[in-house]
Design an enzyme around this catalytic site. Structure first.
Site, PDB file in Angstrom:
ATOM      1  N   LYS A  86       0.831  -1.204   0.000  1.00 30.60           N
ATOM      2  CA  LYS A  86       0.000   0.000   0.000  1.00 30.60           C
ATOM      3  C   LYS A  86       0.875   1.268   0.000  1.00 30.60           C
ATOM      4  O   LYS A  86       2.103   1.181  -0.002  1.00 30.60           O
ATOM      5  CB  LYS A  86      -0.943  -0.032   1.212  1.00 30.60           C
ATOM      6  CG  LYS A  86      -2.021  -1.157   1.099  1.00 30.60           C
ATOM      7  CD  LYS A  86      -2.971  -0.886  -0.007  1.00 30.60           C
ATOM      8  CE  LYS A  86      -4.112  -1.844  -0.284  1.00 30.60           C
ATOM      9  NZ  LYS A  86      -4.421  -2.997   0.455  1.00 30.60           N
TER      10      LYS A  86
HETATM   11  C1  LIG Z   1      -5.629  -3.824   0.952  1.00 31.62           C
HETATM   12  C2  LIG Z   1      -7.086  -3.627   1.005  1.00 31.62           C
HETATM   13  C3  LIG Z   1      -7.868  -3.946   2.130  1.00 31.62           C
HETATM   14  C4  LIG Z   1      -7.375  -4.742   3.293  1.00 31.62           C
HETATM   15  O1  LIG Z   1      -6.198  -4.376   3.829  1.00 31.62           O
HETATM   16  P1  LIG Z   1      -5.200  -5.461   4.456  1.00 31.62           P
HETATM   17  O2  LIG Z   1      -4.261  -4.597   5.227  1.00 31.62           O
HETATM   18  O3  LIG Z   1      -4.546  -6.179   3.324  1.00 31.62           O
HETATM   19  O4  LIG Z   1      -5.998  -6.367   5.336  1.00 31.62           O
HETATM   20  C5  LIG Z   1      -9.197  -3.598   2.118  1.00 31.62           C
HETATM   21  N1  LIG Z   1      -9.761  -2.999   1.068  1.00 31.62           N
HETATM   22  C6  LIG Z   1      -9.070  -2.706  -0.035  1.00 31.62           C
HETATM   23  C7  LIG Z   1      -9.763  -2.021  -1.162  1.00 31.62           C
HETATM   24  C8  LIG Z   1      -7.716  -3.012  -0.115  1.00 31.62           C
HETATM   25  O5  LIG Z   1      -7.034  -2.753  -1.235  1.00 31.62           O
END
Ligand SMILES: *Cc1c(COP(=O)(O)O)cnc(C)c1O
Length: 385
Positions: free
Chosen positions: A190
């Site tokens: 991210k």
């Molecule tokens: C990455 C993501 C999540 C969840 O995050 P994690 O930290 O991987 O559990 C939720 N929603 C979206 C749209 C994402 O891209």
């Protein structure tokens, strides 16, 4: 060992971490030695709050973005409540809703942004609808004012899935500094990472306290004790809780990433996305999503490939060592969420057209140029034939 072959792969995404993150982790391991949730997590929360620049908001770190969404939904709903959410999102949005005992109601998206279609959502309201979860797809919050108007009109809570949107603004205001409950993800790829991790940001003190306790098995005020270097041996519990707290080890990574974000990661992502837009605009058979790069820091770079050629293009790029992705398989098609019992034609069409091109801060301009050259060459050839 990295072979030459692997070297030539242009990855869809990757973590960008280095010596500074490694040193921060060593400091926790070798000097502090307390690996659970303690002062490092507290510091990360304070620094996130300072970054957002909004002292009235509470930041609660957890061990994933999914956990952030789960706790946010649980804090403001009751089991059996319905939550309106776009089908075209990462599975985590849906699983977080069902984890809280609620029912995800799959909605259509607006094709230009792939964000929640409010007209469609309106049609799916029932007396059991209690919340709406807009997803800031590809970092674009879409019509967020529209979402809040809609929510106010119908008495709904809003849980923003802002997993893609860390560091973005909406009409000049940072995502997270306004709104009901805003959830970020700090997973490996991210906009910033803590290895794994996430956070809920809210101005609702009551919800914040429920979430803060729920991340530590529901033990009342355990966070406050841990941040003071103490433990709770005698305690009270009134809510379902989980082991969702963030670890000091991971918070140490997140703190370094937050430092690097404004000068390093954000401008790289914006510049690369800008280059993609310049090189791909006007390519026949390809459509870009709307994106204002003065406001957003793109987490992914999806495009729409028209004329039924998405899979062909994907295979072609794969053969050149260029990884691509499909964000995402619509959730209403999954067995757990109805297996396609409802039909969402716009979403299903987009699912066949979406292709995510590589985007991460270690990608180079030269790689983006090469990718765009291959994409436009491939699609152009198809037009002539
Ligand atoms: C990455 C993501 C999540 C969840 O995050 P994690 O930290 O991987 O559990 C939720 N929603 C979206 C749209 C994402 O891209």
């Amino acid at each position: 060992m990295i072979s030459k072959e692997q070297n030539r792969i242009t990855r869809l995404s990757r973590s960008v971490v280095g010596r500074t993150e490694a040193e921060a982790v060593s400091r926790v391991l070798l000097e502090d030695g307390y690996l659970g949730m303690g002062r490092e997590v507290e510091a990360f929360e304070n620094e996130l709050q300072a970054f957002l620049g909004c002292p009235g908001r509470q930041v609660i770190c957890v061990n994933s973005g999914t956990a952030a969404l789960h706790l946010a939904v649980q804090a403001v709903t009751a089991p059996g409540d319905e939550v309106l959410v776009q089908s075209l999102t990462f599975l985590a949005s849906f699983q977080a809703i069902t984890a809280a005992g609620c029912v995800p109601v799959a909605c259509e998206v607006v094709p230009g942004t792939i964000t929640l279609d409010l007209e469609d959502a309106q049609k799916r309201l029932t007396p059991r609808t209690k919340a709406v979860m807009p997803v800031h797809y590809a970092s674009n919050p879409g019509d967020l004012d529209g979402v809040y108007d809609f929510a106010h009109r119908h008495g709904l809570r809003v849980i923003e899935d802002a997993a893609h949107a860390f560091g973005c603004t909406y009409r000049g205001r940072k995502i997270g500094t306004f709104g009901d409950l805003v959830c970020f993800s700090f997973d490996g790829i991210k906009n910033i990472t803590s290895g794994e991790g996430g956070a809920v940001v809210t101005g609702d003190g009551e919800a914040a306290q429920i979430i803060r306790d729920a991340r530590l098995l529901g033990v009342q005020k355990d966070t406050e004790k841990r941040y003071a270097g103490q433990r709770s041996w005698e305690f009270e519990v009134n809510h379902q809780g989980y082991r969702y707290h963030l670890s000091n080890v991971l918070a140490a990574i997140g703190r370094v990433q937050l430092q690097r974000f404004p000068q390093e990661f954000a401008p790289r992502r914006v510049a690369l996305a800008g280059l993609y837009r310049r090189l791909l605009s006007g390519v026949a058979g390809l459509q870009l999503l709307e994106a204002d790069l003065d406001e957003i820091v793109p987490h992914i770079q999806p495009v729409l490939v028209l004329g039924g050629r998405r899979d062909e293009l994907r295979t072609f790029l794969g053969g050149l060592g260029i990884e691509t992705g499909i964000h995402y398989r619509p959730n209403h098609l999954l067995g757990l969420f109805g297996g396609g019992r409802v039909s969402l034609p716009v979403t299903e069409r987009l699912y066949g057209e979406l292709l995510s091109l590589p985007l991460h801060p270690a990608l180079t301009e030269a790689e983006v140029s090469r990718i765009c050259g291959q994409v436009s060459g491939f699609l152009g050839e198809g037009c002539k034939a």
